[in-house]
Design a protein around this motif. Structure first.
Motif, mmCIF file in Angstrom:
data_model
loop_
_atom_site.group_PDB
_atom_site.id
_atom_site.type_symbol
_atom_site.label_atom_id
_atom_site.label_comp_id
_atom_site.label_asym_id
_atom_site.label_seq_id
_atom_site.Cartn_x
_atom_site.Cartn_y
_atom_site.Cartn_z
ATOM 1 N N THR A 9 0.858 -1.176 0.000
ATOM 2 C CA THR A 9 0.000 0.000 0.000
ATOM 3 C C THR A 9 0.902 1.236 0.000
ATOM 4 O O THR A 9 1.912 1.273 0.692
ATOM 5 C CB THR A 9 -0.908 0.023 1.245
ATOM 6 O OG1 THR A 9 -1.807 -1.088 1.184
ATOM 7 C CG2 THR A 9 -1.714 1.311 1.323
ATOM 8 N N SER A 11 0.329 5.395 0.277
ATOM 9 C CA SER A 11 -0.626 6.483 0.484
ATOM 10 C C SER A 11 0.074 7.834 0.418
ATOM 11 O O SER A 11 1.205 7.984 0.894
ATOM 12 C CB SER A 11 -1.302 6.344 1.848
ATOM 13 O OG SER A 11 -1.996 5.114 1.935
ATOM 14 N N GLU A 16 -4.774 6.974 -1.845
ATOM 15 C CA GLU A 16 -3.991 5.748 -1.966
ATOM 16 C C GLU A 16 -3.610 5.519 -3.427
ATOM 17 O O GLU A 16 -4.482 5.365 -4.281
ATOM 18 C CB GLU A 16 -4.780 4.539 -1.450
ATOM 19 C CG GLU A 16 -4.737 4.387 0.052
ATOM 20 C CD GLU A 16 -5.270 3.046 0.509
ATOM 21 O OE1 GLU A 16 -4.990 2.667 1.654
ATOM 22 O OE2 GLU A 16 -5.976 2.379 -0.276
ATOM 23 N N SER A 19 -3.224 -0.032 -3.220
ATOM 24 C CA SER A 19 -4.022 -0.523 -2.107
ATOM 25 C C SER A 19 -3.936 -2.048 -2.014
ATOM 26 O O SER A 19 -4.526 -2.762 -2.829
ATOM 27 C CB SER A 19 -5.483 -0.089 -2.280
ATOM 28 O OG SER A 19 -6.281 -0.579 -1.230
ATOM 29 N N LYS A 208 -5.578 -0.803 -7.323
ATOM 30 C CA LYS A 208 -5.875 -2.165 -6.888
ATOM 31 C C LYS A 208 -5.603 -3.165 -8.007
ATOM 32 O O LYS A 208 -5.807 -2.856 -9.186
ATOM 33 C CB LYS A 208 -7.335 -2.279 -6.439
ATOM 34 C CG LYS A 208 -7.644 -1.445 -5.208
ATOM 35 C CD LYS A 208 -9.074 -1.663 -4.734
ATOM 36 C CE LYS A 208 -9.341 -0.862 -3.468
ATOM 37 N NZ LYS A 208 -10.727 -1.076 -2.962
#
Length: 294
Positions: A9, A11, A16, A19, A208
Protein backbone atom coordinates in the motif's frame (compact mmCIF):
# COMPACT_ATOMS: atom_id res chain seq x y z
CA UNK A 1 14.39 -16.56 -8.62
CA UNK A 2 11.15 -15.52 -6.93
CA UNK A 3 9.90 -11.96 -6.40
CA UNK A 4 7.06 -11.72 -3.89
CA UNK A 5 4.95 -8.58 -3.49
CA UNK A 6 3.01 -8.73 -0.26
CA UNK A 7 0.12 -6.41 0.62
CA UNK A 8 1.75 -3.25 -0.80
CA UNK A 9 0.00 0.00 0.00
CA UNK A 10 1.26 3.47 -0.84
CA UNK A 11 -0.63 6.48 0.48
CA UNK A 12 -0.16 10.20 -0.20
CA UNK A 13 -2.06 12.14 2.48
CA UNK A 14 -5.67 11.03 1.92
CA UNK A 15 -5.12 9.35 -1.46
CA UNK A 16 -3.99 5.75 -1.97
CA UNK A 17 -1.83 5.22 -5.07
CA UNK A 18 -1.66 1.48 -4.28
CA UNK A 19 -4.02 -0.52 -2.11
CA UNK A 20 -3.10 -3.97 -0.74
CA UNK A 21 -1.39 -5.27 -3.91
CA UNK A 22 0.00 -8.82 -3.72
CA UNK A 23 1.51 -11.12 -6.36
CA UNK A 24 4.25 -13.71 -6.84
CA UNK A 25 6.55 -13.41 -9.85
CA UNK A 26 8.87 -15.94 -11.52
CA UNK A 27 11.02 -15.45 -14.66
CA UNK A 28 8.85 -14.33 -17.59
CA UNK A 29 7.15 -11.20 -18.94
CA UNK A 30 4.49 -9.56 -16.79
CA UNK A 31 2.60 -6.74 -18.49
CA UNK A 32 0.93 -4.27 -16.14
CA UNK A 33 -2.09 -2.86 -17.92
CA UNK A 34 -3.88 0.18 -16.58
CA UNK A 35 -5.14 3.66 -17.33
CA UNK A 36 -3.08 6.70 -16.37
CA UNK A 37 -3.15 7.04 -12.58
CA UNK A 38 -3.81 3.34 -11.97
CA UNK A 39 -0.66 2.92 -9.82
CA UNK A 40 1.63 1.24 -12.36
CA UNK A 41 4.53 3.67 -12.02
CA UNK A 42 4.21 3.80 -8.23
CA UNK A 43 4.44 0.00 -8.07
CA UNK A 44 7.53 -0.06 -10.31
CA UNK A 45 9.24 2.63 -8.24
CA UNK A 46 8.64 0.64 -5.07
CA UNK A 47 10.00 -2.55 -6.66
CA UNK A 48 13.15 -0.65 -7.65
CA UNK A 49 13.38 0.73 -4.04
CA UNK A 50 13.15 4.31 -5.33
CA UNK A 51 9.99 4.65 -3.22
CA UNK A 52 9.18 3.05 0.11
CA UNK A 53 5.67 1.63 0.59
CA UNK A 54 3.40 2.90 3.35
CA UNK A 55 2.94 -0.76 4.28
CA UNK A 56 3.69 -4.19 2.84
CA UNK A 57 6.86 -5.91 1.62
CA UNK A 58 8.81 -6.81 -1.51
CA UNK A 59 10.82 -10.01 -1.06
CA UNK A 60 13.42 -11.52 -3.40
CA UNK A 61 13.91 -15.21 -2.62
CA UNK A 62 12.62 -14.50 0.88
CA UNK A 63 14.80 -11.43 1.56
CA UNK A 64 13.34 -7.96 2.07
CA UNK A 65 14.68 -5.93 -0.86
CA UNK A 66 14.86 -2.74 1.21
CA UNK A 67 17.33 -4.49 3.50
CA UNK A 68 19.48 -5.90 0.68
CA UNK A 69 20.86 -2.52 -0.45
CA UNK A 70 23.42 -2.67 -3.24
CA UNK A 71 23.11 -6.47 -3.50
CA UNK A 72 19.55 -5.99 -4.77
CA UNK A 73 20.14 -2.90 -6.90
CA UNK A 74 22.82 -4.68 -8.93
CA UNK A 75 20.12 -7.16 -10.01
CA UNK A 76 17.82 -4.40 -11.31
CA UNK A 77 17.63 -2.85 -14.77
CA UNK A 78 15.19 0.08 -14.96
CA UNK A 79 13.93 2.03 -17.95
CA UNK A 80 11.63 4.82 -16.65
CA UNK A 81 9.08 6.67 -18.77
CA UNK A 82 11.61 9.45 -19.28
CA UNK A 83 15.20 8.20 -19.47
CA UNK A 84 17.74 10.83 -18.47
CA UNK A 85 20.27 11.45 -21.24
CA UNK A 86 23.14 13.83 -21.87
CA UNK A 87 21.93 14.85 -25.35
CA UNK A 88 25.32 16.13 -26.54
CA UNK A 89 27.08 12.87 -25.61
CA UNK A 90 27.61 10.22 -28.26
CA UNK A 91 25.84 6.91 -27.81
CA UNK A 92 28.73 4.61 -26.92
CA UNK A 93 30.53 7.05 -24.57
CA UNK A 94 27.21 7.57 -22.80
CA UNK A 95 26.79 3.82 -22.25
CA UNK A 96 30.38 3.48 -21.05
CA UNK A 97 29.81 6.34 -18.62
CA UNK A 98 26.66 4.63 -17.25
CA UNK A 99 28.62 1.37 -16.99
CA UNK A 100 31.26 3.12 -14.87
CA UNK A 101 28.52 4.45 -12.57
CA UNK A 102 27.33 0.86 -12.17
CA UNK A 103 30.81 -0.20 -11.03
CA UNK A 104 32.10 -1.84 -14.21
CA UNK A 105 35.80 -1.66 -15.09
CA UNK A 106 36.79 0.40 -18.18
CA UNK A 107 37.31 -2.84 -20.13
CA UNK A 108 33.91 -4.16 -19.06
CA UNK A 109 32.29 -0.83 -19.93
CA UNK A 110 33.61 -0.97 -23.49
CA UNK A 111 32.80 -4.64 -23.99
CA UNK A 112 29.31 -4.40 -22.51
CA UNK A 113 28.49 -1.19 -24.40
CA UNK A 114 29.50 -2.72 -27.73
CA UNK A 115 27.67 -5.97 -27.00
CA UNK A 116 24.38 -4.30 -26.11
CA UNK A 117 24.61 -1.80 -28.96
CA UNK A 118 24.65 -4.78 -31.29
CA UNK A 119 21.79 -6.47 -29.42
CA UNK A 120 19.53 -3.42 -29.72
CA UNK A 121 20.61 -2.77 -33.31
CA UNK A 122 22.34 0.56 -32.61
CA UNK A 123 25.96 -0.33 -33.28
CA UNK A 124 25.98 1.62 -36.56
CA UNK A 125 24.97 4.84 -34.74
CA UNK A 126 27.29 4.39 -31.74
CA UNK A 127 29.24 7.57 -32.69
CA UNK A 128 26.14 9.73 -33.13
CA UNK A 129 25.03 12.28 -30.55
CA UNK A 130 21.97 11.10 -28.63
CA UNK A 131 20.03 14.27 -29.49
CA UNK A 132 20.14 13.26 -33.17
CA UNK A 133 18.47 9.87 -32.60
CA UNK A 134 14.81 9.10 -33.23
CA UNK A 135 12.46 8.43 -30.31
CA UNK A 136 12.64 4.70 -30.94
CA UNK A 137 16.43 4.73 -31.01
CA UNK A 138 16.55 6.66 -27.73
CA UNK A 139 14.31 4.04 -26.15
CA UNK A 140 16.72 1.34 -27.32
CA UNK A 141 19.60 3.29 -25.76
CA UNK A 142 17.54 3.18 -22.57
CA UNK A 143 17.29 -0.61 -22.84
CA UNK A 144 21.01 -0.93 -23.50
CA UNK A 145 21.95 1.14 -20.42
CA UNK A 146 19.57 -0.93 -18.29
CA UNK A 147 21.16 -4.18 -19.49
CA UNK A 148 24.82 -3.24 -18.88
CA UNK A 149 24.90 -5.00 -15.51
CA UNK A 150 23.06 -8.09 -16.85
CA UNK A 151 20.04 -7.57 -14.55
CA UNK A 152 17.88 -10.44 -13.40
CA UNK A 153 14.87 -8.11 -13.01
CA UNK A 154 14.16 -5.73 -15.91
CA UNK A 155 11.57 -3.00 -15.35
CA UNK A 156 10.14 -1.04 -18.29
CA UNK A 157 7.74 1.79 -17.49
CA UNK A 158 5.61 2.75 -20.53
CA UNK A 159 8.55 2.09 -22.88
CA UNK A 160 6.55 2.36 -26.13
CA UNK A 161 4.78 5.65 -25.35
CA UNK A 162 5.29 7.99 -28.32
CA UNK A 163 6.73 5.32 -30.64
CA UNK A 164 5.28 4.67 -34.07
CA UNK A 165 3.72 1.21 -34.77
CA UNK A 166 6.84 -0.13 -36.52
CA UNK A 167 9.09 0.85 -33.59
CA UNK A 168 6.62 -0.69 -31.12
CA UNK A 169 6.75 -4.02 -32.96
CA UNK A 170 10.56 -3.95 -33.00
CA UNK A 171 10.62 -3.05 -29.32
CA UNK A 172 8.29 -5.93 -28.36
CA UNK A 173 10.48 -8.38 -30.24
CA UNK A 174 13.55 -7.11 -28.40
CA UNK A 175 11.86 -7.49 -25.00
CA UNK A 176 10.77 -11.04 -25.81
CA UNK A 177 14.39 -11.92 -26.57
CA UNK A 178 15.58 -10.38 -23.30
CA UNK A 179 13.06 -12.22 -21.13
CA UNK A 180 14.87 -15.58 -20.98
CA UNK A 181 15.72 -16.35 -17.32
CA UNK A 182 14.68 -12.85 -16.25
CA UNK A 183 11.66 -11.31 -14.58
CA UNK A 184 10.50 -8.58 -16.95
CA UNK A 185 7.93 -6.08 -15.65
CA UNK A 186 6.38 -4.02 -18.40
CA UNK A 187 3.83 -1.25 -17.81
CA UNK A 188 1.61 0.01 -20.60
CA UNK A 189 -1.80 1.40 -21.43
CA UNK A 190 -1.43 0.30 -25.07
CA UNK A 191 -3.21 -3.06 -25.21
CA UNK A 192 -1.72 -4.03 -28.59
CA UNK A 193 1.73 -4.10 -26.92
CA UNK A 194 0.67 -7.34 -25.23
CA UNK A 195 -0.02 -9.20 -28.48
CA UNK A 196 2.15 -12.31 -28.78
CA UNK A 197 4.68 -11.08 -26.20
CA UNK A 198 3.51 -11.28 -22.61
CA UNK A 199 3.31 -14.33 -20.37
CA UNK A 200 0.98 -12.71 -17.82
CA UNK A 201 -1.33 -9.70 -17.79
CA UNK A 202 -1.65 -7.78 -14.50
CA UNK A 203 -4.61 -5.39 -14.50
CA UNK A 204 -4.36 -2.43 -12.12
CA UNK A 205 -7.29 -0.10 -11.58
CA UNK A 206 -7.24 2.84 -9.17
CA UNK A 207 -4.36 1.30 -7.24
CA UNK A 208 -5.87 -2.17 -6.89
CA UNK A 209 -4.91 -5.42 -8.60
CA UNK A 210 -8.05 -6.47 -10.48
CA UNK A 211 -6.69 -9.55 -12.26
CA UNK A 212 -3.44 -11.42 -12.89
CA UNK A 213 -3.47 -14.30 -15.35
CA UNK A 214 -2.27 -15.51 -18.71
CA UNK A 215 -3.78 -13.43 -21.54
CA UNK A 216 -5.68 -16.41 -22.97
CA UNK A 217 -7.31 -17.00 -19.58
CA UNK A 218 -8.40 -13.37 -19.28
CA UNK A 219 -9.79 -13.51 -22.83
CA UNK A 220 -11.71 -16.63 -21.83
CA UNK A 221 -13.23 -14.66 -18.93
CA UNK A 222 -14.45 -12.01 -21.40
CA UNK A 223 -16.36 -14.45 -23.60
CA UNK A 224 -20.03 -13.52 -23.63
CA UNK A 225 -19.24 -9.94 -22.58
CA UNK A 226 -18.16 -8.40 -25.90
CA UNK A 227 -20.88 -7.41 -28.37
CA UNK A 228 -21.13 -5.80 -31.79
CA UNK A 229 -24.10 -4.01 -33.33
CA UNK A 230 -25.02 -1.82 -36.28
CA UNK A 231 -26.92 1.19 -34.97
CA UNK A 232 -28.27 4.63 -35.82
CA UNK A 233 -26.80 7.88 -34.49
CA UNK A 234 -29.61 8.17 -31.93
CA UNK A 235 -29.03 4.57 -30.75
CA UNK A 236 -25.31 5.26 -30.44
CA UNK A 237 -25.93 8.26 -28.18
CA UNK A 238 -28.15 6.12 -25.96
CA UNK A 239 -25.62 3.28 -25.85
CA UNK A 240 -22.81 5.62 -24.82
CA UNK A 241 -24.94 6.87 -21.91
CA UNK A 242 -25.71 3.38 -20.59
CA UNK A 243 -22.86 1.04 -21.54
CA UNK A 244 -19.10 0.77 -22.00
CA UNK A 245 -18.59 1.45 -25.70
CA UNK A 246 -15.37 0.63 -27.51
CA UNK A 247 -14.54 1.06 -31.19
CA UNK A 248 -16.98 2.97 -33.39
CA UNK A 249 -16.63 2.96 -37.17
CA UNK A 250 -18.69 3.28 -40.33
CA UNK A 251 -19.28 0.31 -42.61
CA UNK A 252 -21.16 1.00 -45.87
CA UNK A 253 -22.87 3.98 -44.27
CA UNK A 254 -23.86 2.12 -41.09
CA UNK A 255 -22.38 2.72 -37.63
CA UNK A 256 -20.71 -0.38 -36.21
CA UNK A 257 -20.14 -0.26 -32.47
CA UNK A 258 -18.43 -2.56 -29.97
CA UNK A 259 -20.15 -2.82 -26.58
CA UNK A 260 -18.95 -4.33 -23.29
CA UNK A 261 -21.60 -5.76 -21.00
CA UNK A 262 -22.20 -8.95 -19.06
CA UNK A 263 -25.53 -9.47 -20.86
CA UNK A 264 -26.84 -8.66 -24.36
CA UNK A 265 -27.22 -4.86 -24.28
CA UNK A 266 -29.72 -4.47 -27.15
CA UNK A 267 -31.64 -7.07 -29.22
CA UNK A 268 -29.59 -6.45 -32.40
CA UNK A 269 -26.22 -6.93 -30.64
CA UNK A 270 -24.29 -10.10 -31.50
CA UNK A 271 -21.67 -11.70 -29.30
CA UNK A 272 -18.13 -11.73 -30.77
CA UNK A 273 -14.76 -13.21 -29.81
CA UNK A 274 -12.81 -10.86 -27.50
CA UNK A 275 -9.40 -9.54 -28.53
CA UNK A 276 -6.41 -8.21 -26.59
CA UNK A 277 -7.71 -4.67 -27.18
CA UNK A 278 -10.99 -5.66 -25.55
CA UNK A 279 -9.23 -6.52 -22.27
CA UNK A 280 -8.31 -2.88 -21.80
CA UNK A 281 -11.61 -1.45 -22.99
CA UNK A 282 -13.68 -3.85 -20.87
CA UNK A 283 -11.87 -2.98 -17.65
CA UNK A 284 -11.35 0.73 -18.20
CA UNK A 285 -14.23 1.78 -20.46
CA UNK A 286 -14.64 5.55 -20.35
CA UNK A 287 -11.08 6.12 -19.07
CA UNK A 288 -9.73 4.32 -22.13
CA UNK A 289 -11.85 6.33 -24.56
CA UNK A 290 -10.73 9.62 -22.93
CA UNK A 291 -7.10 8.58 -23.37
CA UNK A 292 -7.69 7.70 -27.04
CA UNK A 293 -9.21 11.14 -27.68
CA UNK A 294 -6.39 12.94 -25.84
Amino acid sequence: MHLSIQSLTKSYKKQEALSDVSMDLEPGIYSFLGANGSGKTTLMRIITTVLRPTSGKVLLDGKDVFGMGEEYRTLIGYVPQQVGYYPSMKVQPFLEYIGALKGLTPKQCKEKAEYWLKQVNLYDVRKKKIKKLSGGMKQRVGIAQAMLNDPKILILDEPTAGLDPKERIRFRSLIANLSVNRIVLYTTHIASDLEGMTDYVCILKKGKLVDLDRPEEILEELKGKVWQAYVSVDQLDELEKNYKVGSIDKVSGDIRVRIYHDEQPIPEAEGIEPSIEDIYLYYFGEEAMIEKVS
